[in-house]
Design an enzyme around this catalytic site. Structure first.
Site, PDB file in Angstrom:
ATOM      1  N   GLY A 215       0.874  -1.195   0.050  1.00  0.00           N
ATOM      2  CA  GLY A 215       0.052   0.079   0.091  1.00  0.00           C
ATOM      3  C   GLY A 215       0.647   1.060   0.071  1.00  0.00           C
ATOM      4  CB  SER A 216       0.107   4.647   1.316  1.00  0.00           C
ATOM      5  OG  SER A 216      -0.980   4.856   0.692  1.00  0.00           O
ATOM      6  CB  THR A 217       4.573   1.404   3.617  1.00  0.00           C
ATOM      7  OG1 THR A 217       4.325   0.035   2.856  1.00  0.00           O
ATOM      8  CG2 THR A 217       3.490   1.469   4.967  1.00  0.00           C
ATOM      9  CE  LYS A 219       0.490   6.548  -1.876  1.00  0.00           C
ATOM     10  NZ  LYS A 219      -0.774   7.107  -1.149  1.00  0.00           N
ATOM     11  CB  SER A 273      -1.176   8.919   2.141  1.00  0.00           C
ATOM     12  OG  SER A 273      -0.665   7.509   1.750  1.00  0.00           O
TER      13      SER A 273
END
Length: 485
Positions: A215-217, A219, A273
């Site tokens: 997921g957004s980690t 990024k 995010s």
């Protein structure tokens, strides 16, 4: 008469030679076959005739041996078995070994030739040396904080020391007590069957053997690629990103959880995010550079061992531009172990360098003499040092001003990144809550710990699932344990 005596003597000599040849054939050529025969119990009896060496945490054994008085005399015992099971694994008379018990089995059992006082000593004498001990890198306080933080929820925690790669915590829940598998009784058989049929898979080491959409980690990786490629030069400049963002070549419109992501700067998009910004950045960077950065962090590596094997974290290199956009926000085919995401956070904390993680500090003989040490390990540069400094600022902003406030620690600088990863057909599965972070005490010259936490689900509805709400408090507890140690 003399001729008959000579014939008899020659025949006896021939029989003697045949006897010697046959003995050599049995003992040398066919020995492996006899050793492996299920009807031959001698190797098992010899193996369990002496206590097994111990696995140590903080200088104290978390394993032991119990004298049963039976043919298979010594049985393995464990201290805080469920908490340390993702580190030790099990050593069972009926089902073999796993994890550290397997990777270091030769040393622990006494069979390793390195334990012999002289070369070939064991082969000549036919004896085993006393088992050696394995000294781990685990921080007991951090391990306990992670285990208690996860509680009864499914999930995992991995924590490493950024400057060395030492693994400080490795937790997976739900867990099991490896001592229940140690013997060869019917109770051990029932436990084995129950654990293997449990849909929650308590024997699965989620920290290193299961991959999740990050997921957004992820990024963090996309931001590093964008900065290194020059797609973003000023983290405070608008990124010219629409909201919603239509994935290239499709009619699929990507949206965000909140407002304010249109044309947001990298700093704003990171703190809040913004999916649209990072999907577009990944597309602008391109498959080649995104893949190169991901692989520099450790993705697509089949050979990682700590010393037991770690599942391969993946970044798909054969994607179109729409799929690349989704991959760049940690979805589509992007998958990572918690240990891999701890390595990502550690690389940011250590100036862009990725240190190979390891779990064994040293191995020692029963008398205390050192057999082997971890030694220095080469580092790989995942991004420019200047990029790492910018990412440290961005991750600090997430905790101080963005979505990761629950990770803040008084008296320390904390950087983090939240993530909520969708999965399942049509994203129907309960989202995974992620948090990756690093921490540096105000009096510390460098960051002391990097952590990744994933929580697979919660009894509440989807609206209460967030990296900040579920995973960040666990990461904070682990970081506090290390900083306070």
């Amino acid at each position: 008469m003399t001729r008959y005596i000579r014939h008899a003597a020659a025949f006896c000599a021939l029989l003697l030679v045949a006897l010697v040849v046959n003995a050599a054939r049995v003992q040398i050529v066919q020995a492996p076959e006899y050793d492996g025969n299920p009807a031959n119990r001698r190797p098992d009896i010899a193996r369990y005739q002496q206590p097994r060496g111990d696995i140590l945490v903080g200088g104290e054994p978390v394993t032991g041996s119990r004298d049963t008085g039976e043919h298979l005399r010594f049985e393995r015992t464990y201290v805080n078995g469920p908490m340390y099971a993702p580190v030790t694994g099990f050593a069972s008379q009926g089902y073999g070994t796993s994890l550290l018990e397997h990777a270091e089995d030769g040393l622990l059992s006494g069979a390793d030739p390195m334990l012999a006082p002289l070369p070939l000593w064991n082969d000549v004498t036919g004896t085993l040396n006393p088992g050696g001990d394995v000294v781990t890198t685990i921080n007991g306080a951090a391990q306990r904080a992670a285990f208690e933080g996860l509680g009864g929820r499914k999930g995992a925690v991995a924590a490493v020391e950024p400057s060395t790669g030492r693994i400080l915590a490795l937790v997976s829940t739900p867990s099991y007590d490896p001592q229940s598998l140690s013997g060869n009784s019917t109770a051990a058989t029932r436990t084995w069957n129950r654990l293997n049929n449990d849909p929650d898979k308590p024997m699965l080491n989620r920290a290193v053997r299961r991959t999740y959409p990050p997921g957004s980690t992820f990024k963090v990786v996309t931001a590093a690629a964008a900065l290194d490629a020059g797609v973003v030069r000023d983290p405070d400049a608008p990124t010219r990103s629409p909201d919603p963002y239509t994935l290239p070549g499709t009619r699929t419109r990507l949206t965000n959880e909140g407002e304010g992501c249109r044309d947001a700067s990298l700093r704003e998009a990171f703190e809040w995010s913004c999916n649209t910004v990072f999907a577009k950045l990944g597309v602008d960077v391109g498959v080649a550079d995104m893949a190169a950065t991901a692989e520099a962090f450790g993705f697509n590596d089949d050979g990682l061992r700590i010393p037991f094997s770690v599942a391969r974290s993946t970044f798909d290199t054969s994607v179109d531009r729409a799929q690349l956009g989704l991959s760049s926000i940690g979805q589509y085919n992007t998958r990572a172990t918690p240990l891999q995401m701890a390595m990502v956070a550690a690389a940011v904390a250590d100036g862009g360098q990725v240190r190979a993680p390891y779990l064994v500090e040293r191995t020692v003989r029963a008398g205390g003499g050192v057999v082997a040490t971890a030694g220095s390990r080469p580092a790989r540069q995942a991004m420019r040092p200047s990029t790492a400094e910018r990412l440290k600022e961005l991750m600090t902003g997430v905790v101080e001003d963005g979505t990761g406030a629950n990770a803040a620690i008084p008296g320390a600088t904390v950087g983090g990144k939240t993530g909520t990863a969708q999965h399942g057909v049509g994203n129907s599965g309960t989202p995974y809550a992620w948090f990756v972070s690093w921490a540096q005490g105000d009096r510390d010259p460098e960051p002391k710990v990097a952590v990744a936490v994933v929580v697979e689900g919660t009894p509440g509805g989807r609206e209460v699932i967030s990296g900040n709400g579920l995973a960040a408090p666990i990461a904070r507890a682990v970081m506090e344990a290390v900083l306070g140690g």
